[in-house]
Motif scaffolding. Structure first.
Motif, PDB file in Angstrom:
ATOM      1  N   VAL A 256       0.275  -1.191  -0.010  1.00  0.00           N
ATOM      2  CA  VAL A 256       0.104  -0.459   0.184  1.00  0.00           C
ATOM      3  C   VAL A 256       0.922   0.871  -0.179  1.00  0.00           C
ATOM      4  O   VAL A 256       0.493   2.363  -0.543  1.00  0.00           O
ATOM      5  CB  VAL A 256      -1.271   0.048   1.434  1.00  0.00           C
ATOM      6  CG1 VAL A 256      -2.210   1.030   0.791  1.00  0.00           C
ATOM      7  CG2 VAL A 256      -1.774  -1.243   1.074  1.00  0.00           C
ATOM      8  N   VAL A 260      -0.096   4.149  -2.922  1.00  0.00           N
ATOM      9  CA  VAL A 260      -1.064   5.185  -3.205  1.00  0.00           C
ATOM     10  C   VAL A 260      -0.813   6.329  -4.362  1.00  0.00           C
ATOM     11  O   VAL A 260      -1.722   6.975  -4.878  1.00  0.00           O
ATOM     12  CB  VAL A 260      -1.807   5.588  -1.760  1.00  0.00           C
ATOM     13  CG1 VAL A 260      -2.739   6.256  -1.841  1.00  0.00           C
ATOM     14  CG2 VAL A 260      -2.216   4.040  -1.523  1.00  0.00           C
ATOM     15  N   LEU A 275      -6.586   1.983  -0.982  1.00  0.00           N
ATOM     16  CA  LEU A 275      -6.147   2.188   0.337  1.00  0.00           C
ATOM     17  C   LEU A 275      -7.363   1.607   0.441  1.00  0.00           C
ATOM     18  O   LEU A 275      -6.748   1.311   2.113  1.00  0.00           O
ATOM     19  CB  LEU A 275      -5.685   3.919   0.294  1.00  0.00           C
ATOM     20  CG  LEU A 275      -5.777   4.755   1.691  1.00  0.00           C
ATOM     21  CD1 LEU A 275      -4.763   4.050   2.240  1.00  0.00           C
ATOM     22  CD2 LEU A 275      -5.880   5.070   1.558  1.00  0.00           C
ATOM     23  N   ALA A 320       0.744   4.799   4.779  1.00  0.00           N
ATOM     24  CA  ALA A 320      -0.654   4.971   3.493  1.00  0.00           C
ATOM     25  C   ALA A 320      -0.924   5.632   4.042  1.00  0.00           C
ATOM     26  O   ALA A 320      -1.953   6.493   2.819  1.00  0.00           O
ATOM     27  CB  ALA A 320      -0.483   3.708   3.146  1.00  0.00           C
ATOM     28  N   ALA A 324      -2.169   9.389   1.471  1.00  0.00           N
ATOM     29  CA  ALA A 324      -3.179   9.746   1.033  1.00  0.00           C
ATOM     30  C   ALA A 324      -3.680  10.771   1.750  1.00  0.00           C
ATOM     31  O   ALA A 324      -4.835  11.356   0.796  1.00  0.00           O
ATOM     32  CB  ALA A 324      -4.144   8.143   2.047  1.00  0.00           C
ATOM     33  N   THR A 333      -9.888   9.936   1.894  1.00  0.00           N
ATOM     34  CA  THR A 333      -9.799   9.407   3.009  1.00  0.00           C
ATOM     35  C   THR A 333     -10.631   9.364   4.303  1.00  0.00           C
ATOM     36  O   THR A 333     -10.667   8.154   5.181  1.00  0.00           O
ATOM     37  CB  THR A 333      -8.815   9.366   3.875  1.00  0.00           C
ATOM     38  OG1 THR A 333      -8.026  10.462   4.554  1.00  0.00           O
ATOM     39  CG2 THR A 333      -7.197   9.882   3.066  1.00  0.00           C
TER      40      THR A 333
END
Length: 480
Positions: A256, A260, A275, A320, A324, A333
């Motif tokens: 990951v 991303v 993700l 990650a 993100a 997110t």
């Protein structure tokens, strides 16, 4: 269930001693416990050249035989000189990329951060002289001898990243040329069937700046498009892949980070899905599991390896999420408060495998660092003969927290608290685990196979250097 997406004696730096060169074979990890070593392809001829001889440029994949390089450094038990004495030239540089200009440090860096970074980057110069065109993987804690690979395996991007950090710190043409050459040698991984292309190709190119950034832009774009081509719409992710053997249809947490932001260059929706799928799998039930296999009947089943207590599992996912948050924004997110609490260990340096407390990845809040578990002044995880630490996991966590501290990632969280915790982790690493000659020890490659369980790891060095570079303002928190 995650709610993701819904809204020697120890001194100033640690032990002492000088490095020498590699002389070990590269292990074949069949346990599945940690990130893999590339076991595909042909063997590579034994490299018996000295440092003054020609480099091995055969281009074959990682060998199953021994490589030997003669070091010009001899091991020493004496304390090394002050790190600044062996540091790159123009040591006071604070060159920054475009991200750094808009993300000033909220407070001055601690006085130990700059010398520690210089020590790490001086080690990079010595390692570069010793390994030539090969890629360092892990080094013996006693004599500093590197085990190397021919093509870099899943860790090649971290070596390139360290070379870029040295180039950014020194400003020297030779350092920049070495970093650019190493990054270009990662190109064969662009079309490899592995989700670790994020680790390899994001971190191996992210710190290039100026003309070098422009020169490497096509390589990075090709990598992003190739990874997007491997995205499985039905599964909602880029599968783990077959490049290192074993089942292809896996979802692993170490597939990951890096991937991303790389995917986000060409398809933010694919990056978001990759993700989200991993977060929901890894944090969806207790104990947490860091690898999942796709089974008949369109269902995911947890893998026994790596185990729930694996120290790097939470660290990879936290990194990650931090990347993100920057690449995808809040809409990509949602509120990360719960996930950050779950993934931040209750100790500064976690065990390689917290086998006796796999469910205890969260802990009561520390009154000095609201919202983040653990006491910044507390001890490392207790360790014994069968319980080594993993300093690389701590370094990854520290970098993730520095990144998260730049933004508000939930209700009242972000903008400072995470930085305090990150600084506490980094201080522990520098004062207890970093040698005067720039080696971060006590990293654990693979506890299950007893491979390099208290060693210097190339990604441990990279993430510690990366975090210190952010802390000192050398690079911005979201350049990589």
């Amino acid at each position: 269930m995650s709610d993701f997406g819904r809204t020697g004696p120890v001194n100033t730096f640690g032990r002492t001693g000088l490095v020498s060169a590699s002389g070990r074979t590269e292990p074949v990890d069949t346990s599945g416990r940690t990130e893999p070593v590339d076991t595909s392809g042909r063997t590579e001829p034994v490299n018996t050249t000295s440092l003054t001889g020609p480099a091995n440029t055969t281009g074959h994949t990682e060998p199953a035989n021994t490589t030997t390089q003669t070091s010009t450094n001899s091991p020493s038990s004496a304390r090394s000189s002050h790190p600044a004495a062996a540091a790159p030239s123009r040591i006071g540089r604070t060159d920054r990329g475009p991200d750094a200009a808009t993300s000033p440090s909220p407070s001055p860096a601690p006085d130990w951060a700059g010398p520690a970074l210089d020590s790490l980057l001086a080690r990079v110069a010595r390692t570069r002289a010793e390994v030539g065109t090969r890629f360092p993987l892990f080094a013996d804690p006693e004599d500093g001898r590197w085990t190397t690979t021919g093509r870099g395996s899943w860790t090649g991007g971290f070596w390139a990243g360290l070379l870029w950090l040295r180039a950014r710190r020194s400003g020297e043409h030779g350092d920049r040329a070495a970093a650019r050459d190493c990054a270009e040698r990662l190109a064969p991984w662009i079309d490899a069937d592995t989700a670790t292309r994020g680790l390899i190709l994001w971190y191996g190119t992210a710190f290039a700046d100026g003309a070098d950034r422009d020169a490497l832009a096509p390589l990075r774009l090709r990598a992003a498009r190739s990874c997007r081509g491997a995205f499985d719409e039905r599964l909602g992710l880029v599968p783990w892949g077959s490049a290192f053997g074993g089942p292809r249809l896996l979802a692993r947490v170490d597939g990951v980070p890096g991937l991303v932001p790389l995917l986000a260059l060409v398809d933010p929706d694919a990056a978001r899905s990759h993700l989200r799928t991993h977060v929901e799998l890894c944090l969806g039930q207790r104990p947490f599991h860091w690898a999942w296999r796709r089974e008949e009947g369109e269902r995911w089943a947890p893998c026994a390896e790596p185990p729930p207590g694996w120290g790097r599992g939470p660290a990879w996912l936290l990194l990650a999420l931090a990347d993100a948050r920057h690449a995808l924004g809040e809409s990509g997110t949602g509120d990360l408060t719960s996930a950050v609490r779950e993934l931040t260990p209750s100790v500064l340096v976690p065990a390689a495998d917290a086998a006796d407390r796999p469910d205890d990845l969260s802990a009561p809040e520390s009154p000095s660092v609201p919202g983040i578990p653990g006491d910044p002044g507390g001890p490392d995880t207790p360790r014994g003969p069968d319980r080594p630490l993993d300093t690389s996991a701590a370094a990854i966590t520290a970098l993730a927290l520095l990144k998260l501290g730049e933004h508000e990632y939930g209700h009242g969280h972000g903008h400072g608290h995470e930085r305090e915790r990150a600084v506490a982790v980094l201080e522990r690493l520098v004062h207890r685990h970093l040698t005067d000659d720039g080696r971060l020890l006590d990293g654990c490659y693979d506890l299950g196979s007893a491979t390099a369980v208290r060693h210097e790891l190339i990604w441990g060095d990279f993430f510690l250097a990366h975090a210190l570079a952010v802390l000192t303002g050398l690079v911005g928190p979201h350049e990589a």
